[in-house]
Design a protein around this motif. Structure first.
Motif, PDB file in Angstrom:
ATOM      1  N   ARG A 122       0.828  -1.219   0.000  1.00  0.00           N
ATOM      2  CA  ARG A 122       0.000   0.000   0.000  1.00  0.00           C
ATOM      3  C   ARG A 122       0.858   1.264   0.000  1.00  0.00           C
ATOM      4  N   GLN A 166      -2.149  -1.041   9.114  1.00  0.00           N
ATOM      5  CA  GLN A 166      -2.064  -2.448   9.481  1.00  0.00           C
ATOM      6  C   GLN A 166      -1.069  -3.214   8.622  1.00  0.00           C
ATOM      7  N   GLU A 167      -0.929  -2.843   7.355  1.00  0.00           N
ATOM      8  CA  GLU A 167      -0.065  -3.591   6.440  1.00  0.00           C
ATOM      9  C   GLU A 167       1.254  -2.884   6.168  1.00  0.00           C
ATOM     10  N   LYS A 208      -6.147   0.301   6.799  1.00  0.00           N
ATOM     11  CA  LYS A 208      -5.489  -0.824   6.137  1.00  0.00           C
ATOM     12  C   LYS A 208      -4.016  -0.512   5.861  1.00  0.00           C
ATOM     13  N   ASN A 250     -11.221   3.887   5.552  1.00  0.00           N
ATOM     14  CA  ASN A 250     -10.874   2.480   5.756  1.00  0.00           C
ATOM     15  C   ASN A 250      -9.537   2.133   5.104  1.00  0.00           C
ATOM     16  N   SER A 251      -9.168   2.840   4.030  1.00  0.00           N
ATOM     17  CA  SER A 251      -7.841   2.645   3.424  1.00  0.00           C
ATOM     18  C   SER A 251      -6.752   3.121   4.372  1.00  0.00           C
TER      19      SER A 251
END
Length: 481
Positions: A27, A68-69, A65, A61-62
């Motif tokens: 990401r 988290q990643e 994410k 929400n991105s």
């Protein structure tokens, strides 16, 4: 500035941005926009509010994410490779031009309070300053150890900038000195770090222990300068006189005792130096530095400190009326090449350690360093490291900043100024990115999620007890019984 200077500054900033983008793994575009939104934050008081920043063009929400990643904790090899790439990107932003002949590093810890996160693992009692008089300065949460490069103050306009290089969480049963040893070992072994050049490490009294100093003196070109408590006891190095008959048994290592709280045990200093400085309120102060050479501290089986003599410094700060401003400060200067530093260099280097306090304060107030509430320890660690990258982002953009004073800030000039602070860069960062562009492409909506399956019930998270560290005497009783 001339056109050539502007082009050089833009080129250096673009190189940092490219190295940062290439250092990210999963990401990339979401994370680069998140770092930019954090670097230009003026209103968000929580992490989710960063999704409203104009530089973050994706959905909230991105944002989660991306956090988290950010780092692949499951794969240790990939994790270390990405950490090394990000370290290289941050280290290349440091200007190698300096008026001093050594590099300066600093280490300190900062609390991450999570008193109400019952489902967060590995919480323990931590030191957290409390402004209310009489209350104990403690909280519940995590502690992070941070290593920073401290740039030359003469080249930063005397602004307390730092360049964070590493930030690691202390596990509940880990000591800060052990984590700091690991962080420094990785940094010094890195190919970009000038290990053959003289480097100075400044730390507070927490790191004056043998298990930390004994590890750092093994580096040939590193000079640790650490503060020590005023109740410590040291010894003069024993030097046998000519004509003394050799005694049987173990050779003598330690000479006369030097008790910091007992002036009767002190000897005349081997060297005394003075310097003068004026505060912002035009107060003239005199700094007297007294030095005792070839001092020793008691060692252990693993750390034979009798082989590593050091220089003991006493710092006295007085005003024009010869009144003592603060209590005497004691410093240890140790290392093979410590004699290459003057007493004034040692004092000024340690004073610059307080720049890290400004960094922690700015990070928590303006970069939301401790604002991310998550029940996952790895996600919290990811967020902490992202805030460090956001600060480096501001550091790299400082020469491109235009001062934008508010109506009540008449003391700020709109033209070029040497005192470019992190707050001023953050205020103008949105304009800088809007002008120079970003590596992230425009987002493309992929549709709407169907949500959770009907009837799905989410399992309750495990609630964790707060871990209380066991004292050494209590631990020995448990193991013997």
């Amino acid at each position: 500035m001339k056109n050539q200077e502007i082009e050089k500054i833009i080129s250096e900033f673009s190189r940092w941005r490219e190295n940062l983008y290439n250092g990210l793994n999963a990401r990339k575009e979401t994370l680069i926009e998140l770092i930019d939104a954090l670097s230009s934050n003026q209103q968000a008081a929580s992490v989710v509010e960063l999704s409203l920043n104009p530089l973050f063009r994706r959905d909230y929400n991105s944002l989660y994410k991306g956090i988290q990643e950010f780092l692949p904790h499951q794969n240790e090899k990939s994790y270390l490779e990405q950490i090394n790439r990000l370290f290289d990107a941050a280290f290349l932003t440091i200007n190698q031009e300096k008026s001093r002949n050594y590099n300066l590093l600093g280490i300190d810890t900062t609390p991450y309070p999570r008193a109400y996160s019952a489902t967060l693992a590995d919480r323990t009692f931590i030191h957290s300053p409390n402004p209310i008089k009489g209350n104990k300065p403690i909280s519940i949460g995590h502690t992070y150890s941070v290593v920073c490069a401290l740039p030359d103050r003469n080249l930063t306009g005397n602004v307390p900038w730092v360049v964070p290089l590493s930030g690691e969480r202390l596990q509940s049963q880990e000591k800060a000195t052990h984590v700091a040893n690991q962080q420094l070992k990785k940094i010094i072994k890195n190919s970009l770090f000038p290990a053959k050049q003289l480097s100075v490490l400044v730390v507070d009294s927490l790191y004056s222990q043998r298990d930390f100093i004994g590890e750092q003196v093994q580096h040939e070109n590193l000079i640790p300068i650490t503060r020590v408590r005023s109740n410590r006891v040291f010894y003069r190095q024993f030097i046998s006189q000519k004509g003394d008959s050799p005694s049987s048994g173990h050779p003598r290592w330690y000479g006369d005792k030097f008790d910091l709280k007992d002036e009767t045990t002190w000897t005349n200093p081997d060297e005394v130096s003075q310097c003068f400085f004026t505060t912002k309120k035009n107060r003239h102060l005199t700094v007297t530095i007294s030095a005792w050479q070839q001092m020793l501290m008691r060692g252990t089986k693993n750390y034979k400190m009798n082989q590593h003599p050091f220089t003991l410094l006493q710092i006295l700060v007085k005003d024009e009326a010869e009144n003592l401003i603060w209590q005497p400060m004691w410093l240890i200067v140790i290392g093979q090449n410590r004699h290459q530093l003057s007493l004034v260099d040692c004092y000024q280097s340690y004073r610059q350690r307080y720049d890290m306090e400004h960094f922690f304060r700015f990070g928590k107030q303006r970069l939301l360093m401790t604002a991310y509430s998550t029940p996952d320890v790895e996600h919290e660690e990811n967020w902490f490291k992202l805030t460090l990258l956001a600060y480096v982002n501001l550091w790299a953009a400082r020469h491109l900043t235009t001062i934008l004073p508010r109506p009540w800030e008449q003391y700020l000039k709109t033209n070029e100024s040497e005192k470019i602070t992190p707050s001023l860069v953050q205020r103008d960062f949105r304009r800088i990115i809007s002008t120079l562009g970003t590596f992230a492409s425009s987002p493309k909506r992929r549709g709407y999620s169907c949500g959770r399956i009907k009837g799905y019930k989410q399992e309750l998270r495990t609630r964790h007890q707060v871990i209380k560290k066991t004292q050494k005497n209590q631990l020995s009783k448990v193991t013997t019984s």
